[in-house]
Design an enzyme around this catalytic site. Structure first.
Site, PDB file in Angstrom:
ATOM      1  N   TYR A 140      -0.588   8.554  -2.042  1.00 44.37           N
ATOM      2  CA  TYR A 140      -0.584   8.420  -3.500  1.00 44.37           C
ATOM      3  C   TYR A 140      -1.797   9.129  -4.128  1.00 44.37           C
ATOM      4  CZ  TYR A 140       2.857   4.492  -3.516  1.00 44.37           C
ATOM      5  OH  TYR A 140       3.972   3.701  -3.400  1.00 44.37           O
ATOM      6  N   CYS A 159     -11.331   3.181  -0.666  1.00 48.34           N
ATOM      7  CA  CYS A 159     -10.057   3.697  -0.143  1.00 48.34           C
ATOM      8  C   CYS A 159      -9.722   2.902   1.108  1.00 48.34           C
ATOM      9  CB  CYS A 159     -10.195   5.179   0.202  1.00 48.34           C
ATOM     10  SG  CYS A 159      -8.722   5.866   0.983  1.00 48.34           S
ATOM     11  N   HIS A 212      -8.508   3.644   3.869  1.00 48.48           N
ATOM     12  CA  HIS A 212      -8.752   4.255   5.178  1.00 48.48           C
ATOM     13  C   HIS A 212     -10.224   4.300   5.579  1.00 48.48           C
ATOM     14  CE1 HIS A 212      -4.716   5.504   4.310  1.00 48.48           C
ATOM     15  NE2 HIS A 212      -4.597   6.204   5.408  1.00 48.48           N
ATOM     16  N   GLU A 216      -6.079   8.701   9.747  1.00 45.90           N
ATOM     17  CA  GLU A 216      -4.702   8.571  10.256  1.00 45.90           C
ATOM     18  C   GLU A 216      -4.504   9.320  11.561  1.00 45.90           C
ATOM     19  OE1 GLU A 216      -1.404   8.924   7.582  1.00 45.90           O
ATOM     20  OE2 GLU A 216      -2.333   7.539   6.157  1.00 45.90           O
ATOM     21  N   CYS A 237      -3.847  -0.800  -2.074  1.00 46.86           N
ATOM     22  CA  CYS A 237      -4.100   0.626  -2.321  1.00 46.86           C
ATOM     23  C   CYS A 237      -5.090   0.803  -3.485  1.00 46.86           C
ATOM     24  CB  CYS A 237      -2.779   1.304  -2.649  1.00 46.86           C
ATOM     25  SG  CYS A 237      -2.941   3.063  -2.948  1.00 46.86           S
ATOM     26  N   ASP A 266       0.857  -1.185   0.000  1.00 45.98           N
ATOM     27  CA  ASP A 266       0.000   0.000   0.000  1.00 45.98           C
ATOM     28  C   ASP A 266       0.889   1.230   0.000  1.00 45.98           C
ATOM     29  OD1 ASP A 266      -2.490   1.495   0.340  1.00 45.98           O
ATOM     30  OD2 ASP A 266      -1.758   1.934   2.353  1.00 45.98           O
ATOM     31  N   SER A 267       0.270   2.384  -0.250  1.00 44.57           N
ATOM     32  CA  SER A 267       1.002   3.645  -0.201  1.00 44.57           C
ATOM     33  C   SER A 267       1.479   3.947   1.220  1.00 44.57           C
ATOM     34  CB  SER A 267       0.085   4.773  -0.675  1.00 44.57           C
ATOM     35  OG  SER A 267      -1.103   4.771   0.092  1.00 44.57           O
TER      36      SER A 267
END
Ligand code: DGL
Length: 272
Positions: free
Chosen positions: A41, A183, A185, A151, A72, A9-10
């Site tokens: 990204y 996504c 997240h 995050e 990702c 993942d990024s």
């Protein structure tokens, strides 16, 4: 086959996908790579994301992985299809599994997808959904602030609700009955998103769907770790690599993965 599964993942977000893989395939060895030095990204161009993704995959190939999951969404949307044919290790992204689940779930034929700018601008989800079922209507919306909120641990704060209401009003107006969380997240903000969208809207977690797809693909190709079935409580080895100092990764990882990581190794990804 006891070679590891590679997940990349990024950054830290792909751990939501890793968590699902660990749950479904507890006996598998896994190597995770998070490109924390170059994250995010989602606001970058196709060319840059493709160059980074090629390096992420080259690193995993060096770890002798048997299968690769591109966790990702941004990389899955714009880069994976171009790079995957260069290797003979099977690879999956998160777009198709998420699209398939949404098409299977929708009753009204009105699907929404939310993701980063890169994912939404690529139209990858819309194209895949239409390939699967041309008559479905799909509406796409970028929600870039969600990444930072997840995050920073703003999972159910008032500010998060306000931003979610503002972003998602469009989806409510469009009366979608299914919403793809496109996504890494967004599964962390599921409670807030579900609250805003209401009980009648089904949320699709692309990462969770990708983990299921990986399970089936590994089983079909006879690639599952045969040693795992002989263990009383299967527990594969999990290795973590990142492209910058691991402290922040380790800290955020606890929230994303629900467990504490004891060892994270830094690698110079620009060598690949
Ligand atoms: N992992 C990215 C994705 O799923 C989100 C974070 C980023 O923009 O790098 O699109």
């Amino acid at each position: 086959m006891n070679a590891p599964i590679g997940i990349f993942d990024s950054g830290v977000g792909g751990l939501t996908v890793a968590r699902e893989v660990f749950r479904l395939l507890p006996g598998e060895n896994v190597v995770y790579f998070g490109d924390v030095a170059r994250t995010p990204y989602g606001g970058r161009s196709k060319e840059i994301i493709t160059a980074f993704t090629a390096q992420d995959i080259a690193f995993l190939m060096e770890q002798k992985v048997k299968f690769i999951i591109c966790a990702c969404n941004s990389a899955s949307a714009v880069a994976l299809d171009e790079i995957a044919p260069n290797y003979n290790v099977p690879m999956i992204g998160v777009i198709r599994p998420g699209a398939e689940a949404a098409v299977a779930k929708t009753k009204t034929g009105r699907i929404g997808v939310i993701g980063t700018n890169a994912t939404i601008n690529s139209n990858a989800y819309a194209r895949t959904v239409h390939d699967l079922k041309p008559e479905v209507k799909i509406f796409s919306l970028a929600c870039p602030l969600f990444v930072s909120l997840a995050e920073e641990g703003y999972l159910d704060k008032e500010a998060t609700f306000l931003i979610a209401r503002d972003y998602l009003q469009t989806m409510l107006d469009l009366e979608v009955d299914t919403l793809i969380l496109g996504c890494t997240h967004y599964p962390l903000l599921k409670r807030v998103i579900a609250d805003v969208m209401g009980d009648d809207v089904t949320l699709i977690d692309s990462g969770e769907e990708a983990a299921r797809t990986a399970y089936r693909a590994l089983a079909d190709a006879n690639l599952l770790n045969s040693q795992a079935s002989q263990m009383p409580t299967p527990r594969g080895e999990h290795k973590y690599y990142v492209s910058d100092v691991p402290e922040k990764f380790t800290q955020v990882a606890t929230r994303f993965l629900g467990e504490v990581l004891d060892k994270v190794t830094r690698v110079d990804i620009t060598r690949y």
